[in-house]
Design a protein around this motif. Structure first.
Motif, PDB file in Angstrom:
ATOM      1  N   PHE A  68      12.180  41.787  47.370  1.00 26.32           N
ATOM      2  CA  PHE A  68      12.976  42.645  46.418  1.00 26.32           C
ATOM      3  C   PHE A  68      13.221  41.763  45.188  1.00 26.32           C
ATOM      4  N   TYR A  69      13.194  42.501  44.033  1.00 26.33           N
ATOM      5  CA  TYR A  69      13.792  41.874  42.931  1.00 26.33           C
ATOM      6  C   TYR A  69      15.453  42.160  42.808  1.00 26.33           C
ATOM      7  N   VAL A  70      16.262  41.105  42.828  1.00 28.42           N
ATOM      8  CA  VAL A  70      17.813  41.297  43.342  1.00 28.42           C
ATOM      9  C   VAL A  70      18.451  41.032  41.884  1.00 28.42           C
ATOM     10  N   VAL A  71      19.426  41.840  41.273  1.00 27.17           N
ATOM     11  CA  VAL A  71      20.043  41.870  40.068  1.00 27.17           C
ATOM     12  C   VAL A  71      21.766  41.949  40.496  1.00 27.17           C
ATOM     13  N   VAL A  72      22.394  40.812  40.145  1.00 28.82           N
ATOM     14  CA  VAL A  72      23.822  41.071  40.416  1.00 28.82           C
ATOM     15  C   VAL A  72      24.502  40.812  39.085  1.00 28.82           C
ATOM     16  N   PRO A  73      25.001  41.897  38.348  1.00 32.83           N
ATOM     17  CA  PRO A  73      25.419  41.947  37.065  1.00 32.83           C
ATOM     18  C   PRO A  73      27.046  41.393  36.961  1.00 32.83           C
ATOM     19  N   ASP A  74      27.372  40.989  35.769  1.00 34.14           N
ATOM     20  CA  ASP A  74      28.788  40.434  35.599  1.00 34.14           C
ATOM     21  C   ASP A  74      29.460  41.646  35.130  1.00 34.14           C
ATOM     22  N   PHE A  75      29.953  42.674  35.546  1.00 33.36           N
ATOM     23  CA  PHE A  75      30.578  43.710  35.141  1.00 33.36           C
ATOM     24  C   PHE A  75      32.203  43.296  34.846  1.00 33.36           C
ATOM     25  N   PHE A  76      32.455  42.231  34.925  1.00 30.61           N
ATOM     26  CA  PHE A  76      33.806  41.842  34.399  1.00 30.61           C
ATOM     27  C   PHE A  76      33.765  41.028  33.065  1.00 30.61           C
ATOM     28  N   TYR A  77      32.628  41.096  32.425  1.00 27.53           N
ATOM     29  CA  TYR A  77      32.377  40.438  31.156  1.00 27.53           C
ATOM     30  C   TYR A  77      33.130  38.966  31.050  1.00 27.53           C
ATOM     31  N   GLY A  78      32.939  38.131  32.347  1.00 25.13           N
ATOM     32  CA  GLY A  78      33.448  36.817  32.210  1.00 25.13           C
ATOM     33  C   GLY A  78      34.837  36.746  32.709  1.00 25.13           C
ATOM     34  N   ASP A  79      35.325  37.796  33.281  1.00 26.01           N
ATOM     35  CA  ASP A  79      36.770  37.668  33.497  1.00 26.01           C
ATOM     36  C   ASP A  79      37.065  38.205  34.775  1.00 26.01           C
ATOM     37  N   PRO A  80      36.551  37.459  35.855  1.00 29.86           N
ATOM     38  CA  PRO A  80      36.572  37.801  37.339  1.00 29.86           C
ATOM     39  C   PRO A  80      38.264  37.612  37.622  1.00 29.86           C
ATOM     40  N   TYR A  81      38.571  38.262  38.654  1.00 32.20           N
ATOM     41  CA  TYR A  81      40.187  38.227  39.055  1.00 32.20           C
ATOM     42  C   TYR A  81      40.325  36.508  39.485  1.00 32.20           C
ATOM     43  N   SER A  82      41.535  36.199  38.966  1.00 35.68           N
ATOM     44  CA  SER A  82      41.857  34.719  39.411  1.00 35.68           C
ATOM     45  C   SER A  82      43.219  34.745  40.038  1.00 35.68           C
ATOM     46  N   PRO A  83      43.187  34.499  41.301  1.00 32.00           N
ATOM     47  CA  PRO A  83      44.556  34.396  42.175  1.00 32.00           C
ATOM     48  C   PRO A  83      45.595  33.530  41.550  1.00 32.00           C
ATOM     49  N   ASP A  84      44.983  32.550  40.900  1.00 30.79           N
ATOM     50  CA  ASP A  84      45.925  31.402  40.279  1.00 30.79           C
ATOM     51  C   ASP A  84      46.883  31.764  38.891  1.00 30.79           C
ATOM     52  N   ASN A  85      46.303  33.060  38.435  1.00 35.48           N
ATOM     53  CA  ASN A  85      46.908  33.393  37.276  1.00 35.48           C
ATOM     54  C   ASN A  85      48.036  34.426  37.512  1.00 35.48           C
ATOM     55  N   ALA A  86      49.342  34.051  37.587  1.00 35.08           N
ATOM     56  CA  ALA A  86      50.354  34.655  38.075  1.00 35.08           C
ATOM     57  C   ALA A  86      50.692  35.693  36.918  1.00 35.08           C
ATOM     58  N   GLU A  87      50.017  35.499  35.744  1.00 31.46           N
ATOM     59  CA  GLU A  87      50.353  36.346  34.501  1.00 31.46           C
ATOM     60  C   GLU A  87      49.703  37.641  34.600  1.00 31.46           C
ATOM     61  N   ARG A  88      48.676  37.720  35.650  1.00 26.32           N
ATOM     62  CA  ARG A  88      47.700  38.881  35.674  1.00 26.32           C
ATOM     63  C   ARG A  88      47.792  39.135  37.260  1.00 26.32           C
ATOM     64  N   PRO A  89      48.819  39.864  37.733  1.00 23.86           N
ATOM     65  CA  PRO A  89      48.382  40.223  39.255  1.00 23.86           C
ATOM     66  C   PRO A  89      47.460  41.037  39.435  1.00 23.86           C
ATOM     67  N   ILE A  90      46.822  41.082  40.567  1.00 20.25           N
ATOM     68  CA  ILE A  90      45.725  42.140  40.847  1.00 20.25           C
ATOM     69  C   ILE A  90      46.042  43.662  40.286  1.00 20.25           C
ATOM     70  N   GLN A  91      47.024  44.136  40.459  1.00 20.43           N
ATOM     71  CA  GLN A  91      47.152  45.734  39.669  1.00 20.43           C
ATOM     72  C   GLN A  91      47.099  45.494  38.275  1.00 20.43           C
ATOM     73  N   VAL A  92      47.383  44.688  37.359  1.00 20.22           N
ATOM     74  CA  VAL A  92      47.082  44.250  35.975  1.00 20.22           C
ATOM     75  C   VAL A  92      45.594  44.245  35.946  1.00 20.22           C
ATOM     76  N   TRP A  93      45.157  43.208  36.658  1.00 15.49           N
ATOM     77  CA  TRP A  93      43.875  42.809  36.436  1.00 15.49           C
ATOM     78  C   TRP A  93      42.743  44.334  36.628  1.00 15.49           C
ATOM     79  N   LEU A  94      43.035  44.911  37.576  1.00 12.83           N
ATOM     80  CA  LEU A  94      42.418  46.078  37.855  1.00 12.83           C
ATOM     81  C   LEU A  94      42.394  47.235  36.573  1.00 12.83           C
TER      82      LEU A  94
END
Length: 239
Positions: A68-94
């Motif tokens: 197969f030809y496999v594609v894994v797109p970056d649908f987060f535009y270079g902004d994956p969730y970072s658990p180390d970023n206390a300013e953006r908890p998961i609910q805010v990131w989502l």
């Protein structure tokens, strides 16, 4: 809505991991692997940690090795969730990265694959990505779907599925507990026109197929069993 399980065992992201490379597909940076001449493509839609996760890319390479030809797109535009970023908890990131937006973003990627001559597409979604894939699971977009430890999926989502679908769930999963996965199975088995495979893996937790510890033999074995199921499903239905 999203508890600690959806963020557990974060991977160490590595933009250089994998045997493939990054290029634009449908306007999105995407990890691509496998023969670009293949007429059969698989779209992998990541969990909240994005497309640079080494285990996800390793799986992409494994699927590519099957032709197969496999594609894994970056649908987060270079902004994956970072658990180390206390300013953006998961609910805010989502709020910045809703699955509905991921679905809209997936459409030009599917179109780009078709315009380069791909004749059949399968899509697999992990956690967050499963919500995108269940929305893609209509005949005009893809030919087969796999949901792995899905997040935010409802029974109504499953009612809308039109293509063969496999759902791989975990015994220890607060986001899609076995009871909910069983409801999905009941909906699907009532639709004889849609081939389905529903499986709950014992003794594993949400995220086990991509966020496993490579040093843990049991974790690797469980993940590889799921990967085998995924590959079998796509080999059967994407051709």
């Amino acid at each position: 809505m999203s508890g600690p399980q959806c963020c557990a065992n974060p991977p160490t992201l590595n933009p250089a991991s994998g045997a493939g490379h990054v290029e634009k597909v449908g306007g999105f940076n995407s990890y691509v692997t496998g023969s670009p001449d293949s007429k059969l493509a698989i779209l992998l839609i990541s969990d909240i940690y994005g497309y640079e996760a080494p285990n996800l890319r390793k799986l992409a390479d494994k699927i590519a090795a099957a032709g197969f030809y496999v594609v894994v797109p970056d649908f987060f535009y270079g902004d994956p969730y970072s658990p180390d970023n206390a300013e953006r908890p998961i609910q805010v990131w989502l709020k910045d990265h809703e699955a509905d937006k991921g679905f809209e973003d997936a459409k030009p990627v599917v179109q780009a694959l078709k315009s380069k001559g791909v004749t059949a597409i399968g899509a697999a979604g992990f956690c967050w990505g499963a919500k995108v894939v269940v929305q893609l699971a209509k005949r005009e977009f893809i030919q087969a779907a796999v949901l792995l430890h899905p997040s935010f999926i409802t029974v109504d989502d499953i009612k809308g599925v039109e293509v063969p679908i496999a759902i791989l769930g975990a015994e220890i999963d607060h986001l899609s507990p076995p009871a909910l996965v069983k409801q999905f199975e009941e909906v699907l088995t009532a639709k004889p026109e849609v081939d389905c495979h529903v499986k709950i893996f014992p003794k594993v937790a949400h995220g086990w197929t991509v966020r496993y510890n490579v040093e843990d033999a049991n974790a690797v074995k469980a993940a590889e069993e799921a990967h085998g199921n995924l590959l079998d499903w796509f080999t059967k239905h994407v051709k």
